[in-house]
Design a protein around this motif. Structure first.
Motif: not given
Ligand code: TMP
Ligand code: ASP
Length: 245
Positions: A95-111
């Motif tokens: 279970v991953v909780v994100r408060n600030v976008l970083a790592g895989s989700t930032a990369k995947k979404l190009g943010l």
């Protein structure tokens, strides 16, 4: 030395920890290793005393969370780099909780890394090394893996409670909690408990003032000062005088 128990029956060896049987049926010995891996163990390293540092950080964090209403498998520290934990069966979803976008989700979404989120984002990943722990939706968990809606809601609720506690804890030591990964297990009574560990191996921790990374990204991205950063997190936590129970 004489009264030290020897935990010789290894049940499982992971990338950073080993689990041993103990004379008590409901208790395991969890040993923290000095090794460090990233990208599903494609990258390997280690540093001296990492096991002890991470064991100490995990113990303090579990104690703190217990005081804030989050039950975990942690029982007490044991030997130099281990802890006794309650036997649980691990639920095979990280279970991953994100408060600030970083790592895989930032990369995947190009943010851009460092983009704040308007509310904490909970994500699930299926624990399967051969598949590189793929992202799974709550619907996939329910329909394909037969995880009940009640358990999914409870996991989300617990993850958000942990997030709230950890954000406050780290804020007190000038660290911003960017994101983290936790695992849960069911004990013999079927109760869901926080399990595994919470350490700089599975969190992103940025110094509030300097924005310096104090977590495993230093190793993943070859930023240097890995040992010093983990030790820094422990030293700051130790200043808080978190007590057992
Ligand atoms: P991610 O951005 O790579 O998905 O990682 C999110 C958080 O989860 C980050 O704090 C690191 C942690 N994490 C683990 O602890 N183990 C893992 O296998 C992965 C992929 C991430
Ligand atoms: N923990 C994973 C590994 O050991 C992935 C990571 O943290 O980057 O490979």
């Amino acid at each position: 030395m004489g009264q030290e128990v020897n935990y010789s029956e290894l049940l499982y060896e992971g990338k950073a920890k080993k689990i041993f049987k103990t004379p008590e049926k409901e208790v395991f010995f969890l040993e923290f290793k000095d090794s460090l891996t990233a990208f599903n163990a494609l990258k390997k390293g280690s540093f001296e005393n990492k096991g002890i540092v991470n064991r100490d950080i995990a113990a303090l964090v579990f104690d703190y969370l217990e005081q804030h209403g989050v039950k975990s498998h942690y029982l007490k520290k044991e030997k130099h780099n281990g802890m006794l934990v309650k036997k649980v069966e691990i639920i095979p979803f990280e279970v991953v909780v994100r408060n600030v976008l970083a790592g895989s989700t930032a990369k995947k979404l190009g943010l851009e890394e460092g983009t704040p989120l308007s509310e904490p984002l909970v994500e699930f990943y299926f624990k399967k090394d051969e598949l590189n722990d793929p992202f799974v939706s709550e619907e996939q968990m329910r329909i394909i893996y037969k995880i009940s809606e009640k358990d999914i809601s409870l996991l989300c609720e617990l993850a958000l409670m942990i997030n709230q506690g950890l954000k406050e804890l780290f804020h007190r030591i000038d660290i911003e909690l960017i994101d983290f990964k936790v695992e849960f297990g069911k004990d013999l009574q079927g109760q869901i408990l926080l399990a595994d560990e919470i350490t700089p191996d599975c969190c992103r921790l940025w110094d509030v003032k300097t924005k310096e990374k104090l977590d495993k990204d230093r190793f993943r991205r070859d930023l240097g000062q890995v040992k010093e950063s983990y030790e820094q997190v422990l030293a700051r936590l130790q200043k808080l005088n978190i007590r057992k129970g």
